[in-house]
Design an enzyme around this catalytic site. Structure first.
Site, PDB file in Angstrom:
ATOM      1  N   GLY A   1     -18.861  -7.553   4.193  1.00 22.14           N
ATOM      2  CA  GLY A   1     -18.688  -6.584   3.760  1.00 22.14           C
ATOM      3  C   GLY A   1     -17.200  -5.834   4.454  1.00 22.14           C
ATOM      4  N   CYS A   2     -17.446  -4.822   3.922  1.00 25.51           N
ATOM      5  CA  CYS A   2     -15.732  -3.954   4.301  1.00 25.51           C
ATOM      6  C   CYS A   2     -15.694  -4.439   6.083  1.00 25.51           C
ATOM      7  CB  CYS A   2     -15.518  -3.029   3.299  1.00 25.51           C
ATOM      8  SG  CYS A   2     -16.262  -1.741   3.296  1.00 25.51           S
TER       9      CYS A   2
END
Length: 887
Positions: A716-717
């Site tokens: 994920g970011c």
């Protein structure tokens, strides 16, 4: 437990240009009111004397030491000390002439003043001359005076000169007062320095052609500890004031004082290549001028400027250079090898010889070879080396004064690898980048090269930048470029592990020519190219990426050494570490969202990715926009459709861009057909904790592991940026966990639900699991659209300095193309639309046992689509960065 909180910062926040340090008299924040008061107060007794000596001022000497340490944050300590030594090797007025455009004073006065103050606090005295063209245009317009130009020169009548004179005095005073406000003594020199005749009185009226420079006012100002600030106004012998172009004034000042640097401060920050749109890093006039002037985009002002720079440098020592730079990047331009703007220098032409008989003076050659040697037997070693060259096949590269000398052994029979046997460069050669020029010429002649360097070589980072790959072993580093075959890489590594530098030559003459030649012959046997099957591609990826992993395991600090403007000796990125040149068929499941569109844009520019299917329930039946390779219509694919396509071999790589908890039926459909042949990259969190899947964060996970994987979970970011910001310090963690926050930036109108996830966030588990330490994570929402900012507070088990932390990060991310280590806290507005992660800040608590590290990432790109493409490239056998725009 480590806790991670990210402070919300608005995207419009401007970068802080002043520097922070512990609050002592000698290391207060330069440019702050406290600093200005302290410096003025401590210097007051000295300033009252008739002659001021900075060397006699212990407070400012201490400040210089502090600033040198802070300068190391923008480069290495070696670079800063090296360049400072270089700049202080001449008299104070010969350091630099800096020309400041009028727009810089208007738009960037504080940045300009901070940059000049920085130089002054390390004991450097640039001579500053400024213009005021944009301000004058506005003033004339308000006064109802129509400006008139001939051949780009402003026709100056009495009224125009009167207004210009008044304006120049005001702008000069504005800069002087701002410098004084920052604790820097500055002296306005508005007359008595530049003398001139009329350029052409009938044509240009009151415009001058400089015919003399009086250096005494400049020398007097510097002797008194003041920066000289000049206007571009000159005087005739009878006292008539004349207008002169500021660029011309700077050039004539340079001819008079013969400085090491002539700096032109400009808003654009450099010259730009008209074909690529990229900033030109450096221009070597001796090598590139003729070619450069034949380029279609070198015309008008650009052509005139380059021509003027050549004429100016022709009148100065060869060590002088011109830099065109934005004031915010002045320190980086002056104190780092990579620079920041456009560097223009005369350079030295590189000569080549292929036999000893071509050298006119063998004793001079031996003197050059012995200068890097230590010990009583240095001359004897060099004598034997030169004797060996009599029978050897070699090519030598050197400049006229032999500041740099390289000896390359061409490939032996059955081999394609050349060997850099010797490279000796003087300090001046490093500073004037003769080494770059020599290496550029080597690369033109030898497409494949290997060499070894001692691990403690102070210029190791320069070699690292020149290489495509490297491997460390027992104090030696093996470097190479141009190797594309996995078999070659494997053989090279085996030989290095077996025999070390004896088999590969060495730039310090430790190895014998004969052994190096034998090694070249031995390595060349059996080399071939790998095929295009999945197994072969992965075998190659395993070997080549293992080397990159080895490089990461023993990190080196990267330095982006300047390259030349019009030549590109490096092969295209897609040709490095690539074993598959066949297109791969890609299917994107879940393409409606922002991430799906970002990935489509990247695939559109990828030379080897062939997007065949795009699935979206809401857009089914509509034409896909933004993809030019073929016409694609959105489909609404079911798991049954996916299974059928997998059975038919319609897809090589599946990308799952679906919300959490939805993609499992599609993955199961592919798994029913084959566990190996198809690659799946999942952008959701569904498989990030599944041990049968590979976690795809190439900067922290072994690239060879990703290259051999067929099931990859894309991080994920939040988790990517957090791990990049924490991972280098995991071995140093300790103490009580501080608190921290992180703003989510995707939604323009944040929902209350997203604000309430204050504990047990899925990314908290992901970060902790991957780093092997507990992390507390609190997401917040900000109002900007793209980009995430982490402020990570990290407890340390031992006292450390900001510089210690920065060096750790530099070492850890050496060579990582998508991780940029910066000095200041990075800003969201600077990362939006870019494909990497910026890490910086490195603010250490006064206890020395807690540091705040800041990281920014574009959540749609490196936080999702770009990282997905990295993983696809590795798993499918392409260059990791293929299709990813790199700054």
């Amino acid at each position: 437990m480590l806790s991670l909180r990210t402070a919300v910062r608005r995207a419009s926040t401007k970068p802080l240009r002043s520097l922070s340090a512990p609050q002592t008299v000698s290391s207060v924040r330069l440019g702050s009111p406290v600093a200005r008061h302290s410096l003025k107060a401590s210097a007051a007794p000295l300033l009252q004397s008739r002659r001021y000596s900075r060397a006699a001022d212990p407070q400012l000497s201490s400040t210089r030491s502090t600033v040198v340490q802070l300068l190391s944050n923008i480069g290495s300590k070696r670079e800063v000390q090296q360049y400072l030594s270089h700049f202080t090797s001449v008299s104070s007025q010969q350091f630099a002439v800096i020309k400041v455009g009028g727009a810089i004073i208007t738009e960037h006065l504080q940045t300009l003043s901070s940059a000049l103050a920085f130089l002054n606090h390390v004991g450097l005295y640039p001579i500053v001359v400024h213009g005021a063209g944009p301000q004058l245009n506005r003033m004339l317009e308000e006064a109802g005076v129509e400006p008139e130009f001939h051949d780009g020169i402003r026709v100056t009548d009495g009224k125009t000169l009167s207004l210009a004179r008044k304006l120049f005095l005001e702008e000069n005073l504005k800069l002087v007062e701002e410098l004084e406000r920052m604790g820097v003594r500055a002296r306005p020199l508005t007359a008595g320095v530049l003398f001139a005749d009329y350029l052409d009185k009938e044509k240009y009226n009151l415009v001058g052609k400089i015919n003399g420079v009086n250096k005494k006012p400049i020398e007097s100002a510097i002797e008194a500890g003041c920066l000289p600030i000049l206007t571009s106004m000159a005087e005739t012998p009878d006292g008539q004031v004349l207008n002169v172009n500021a660029d011309v004034a700077a050039g004539e000042l340079a001819r008079a004082v013969q400085p090491l640097k002539i700096v032109y401060l400009a808003e654009k920050g450099g010259l730009f290549n008209g074909d690529t749109g990229e900033k030109i890093s450096a221009i070597n006039l001796d090598e590139e001028y003729d070619h450069l002037m034949n380029q279609w985009w070198v015309r008008h002002g650009t052509r005139l400027k380059i021509k003027e720079m050549k004429e100016l440098l022709g009148d100065l020592p060869r060590s002088s250079s011109v830099a065109i730079i934005h004031p915010a990047d002045l320190q980086k331009e002056l104190f780092t090898d990579s620079g920041a703007g456009t560097l223009i220098r005369r350079g030295n032409k590189v000569h080549t010889k292929t036999s000893l008989s071509e050298f006119e003076d063998l004793e001079k050659l031996k003197d050059v070879l012995v200068r890097d040697r230590e010990g009583l037997d240095a001359r004897a070693v060099v004598d034997r080396y030169v004797e060996g060259l009599k029978e050897a096949n070699f090519k030598a590269y050197f400049d006229d004064p032999m500041e740099a000398l390289a000896v390359v052994l061409p490939p032996q029979k059955g081999s394609s690898l050349a060997h850099l046997a010797t490279l000796t460069i003087t300090k001046s050669g490093w500073l004037t980048s003769v080494a770059d020029n020599v290496f550029t010429n080597i690369r033109k002649d030898f497409p494949k090269l290997v060499w070894t360097v001692k691990e403690d070589d102070e210029n190791l980072t320069w070699f690292f930048d020149k290489a495509d790959g490297s491997l460390s072993r027992e104090g030696e580093v093996l470097f190479w470029y141009g190797i594309e075959s996995g078999d070659e890489v494997k053989e090279l590594v085996l030989e290095f592990n077996k025999h070390g530098r004896q088999m590969f030559g060495d730039i310090n003459l430790e190895s014998r020519l004969l052994r190096t030649a034998q090694a070249a012959s031995h390595i060349g046997k059996g080399f071939g190219t790998s095929g295009a099957s999945v197994e072969q591609r992965r075998a190659f990826s395993s070997s080549s990426n293992a080397l990159r992993a080895a490089r990461s395991a023993r990190p080196m600090v990267p330095v982006n050494v300047r390259t030349y403007a019009t030549t590109n000796p490096n092969p295209p990125l897609g040709e490095k570490n690539m074993s598959n040149n066949r297109p791969s068929k890609v299917a994107l499941i879940g393409a409606r969202g922002y991430t799906g569109q970002a990935l489509i844009n990247l695939l559109n520019a990828h030379p080897h990715m062939d997007l065949r299917h795009v699935s979206s329930r809401e857009l089914a039946g509509k034409k896909l926009q933004g993809y030019d390779k073929r016409q694609i219509t959105y489909e609404n694919l079911s798991p049954e459709d996916v299974q059928r396509m997998a059975e038919n071999g319609d897809v090589d790589c599946w990308v799952m861009a679906l919300p959490n908890g939805i993609c499992k039926p599609f993955v199961d459909a592919v798994d029913k057909v084959s566990q190996k042949d198809n690659v799946i990259v999942d952008l959701s969190a569904d498989y990030r904790f599944d041990s049968n899947w590979t976690y795809g964060l190439p900067e922290l996970v072994s690239r060879s592991t990703i290259a051999q994987a067929t099931r990859i979970s894309n991080p994920g970011c939040y988790a990517t940026a957090a791990q990049i910001g924490i991972a280098p310090l995991v071995p140093y963690l300790g103490g009580q966990p501080p608190s921290s926050v992180s703003p989510d930036t995707l939604a323009p109108a944040p929902s209350p639900a997203r604000r309430t996830i204050l504990t047990n966030h899925i990314h908290e588990k992901e970060i902790s699991s991957q780093l092997g330490t507990d992390v507390a994570f609190i997401p917040h929402v900000a109002v900007w659209f793209q980009g995430i900012h982490h402020s990570i507070s990290i407890p340390l088990k031992q006292e450390m300095t900001s510089r210690d932390i920065r060096n750790i990060f530099h070492d850890r991310y050496a060579g990582e193309r998508l991780v940029q280590v910066v000095g200041e806290a990075p800003l969201v507005k600077n990362i939006a639309g870019r494909h990497g992660v910026d890490v910086g800040g490195f603010a250490v608590h006064t206890s020395g046992k807690r540091v705040v590290v800041c990281a920014t990432i574009d959540n749609l790109l490196k936080g999702a689509a770009t990282q997905c493409l990295q993983n696809m490239n590795l798993a499918l056998g392409y260059s990791e960065y293929e299709g990813i725009p790199l700054e």
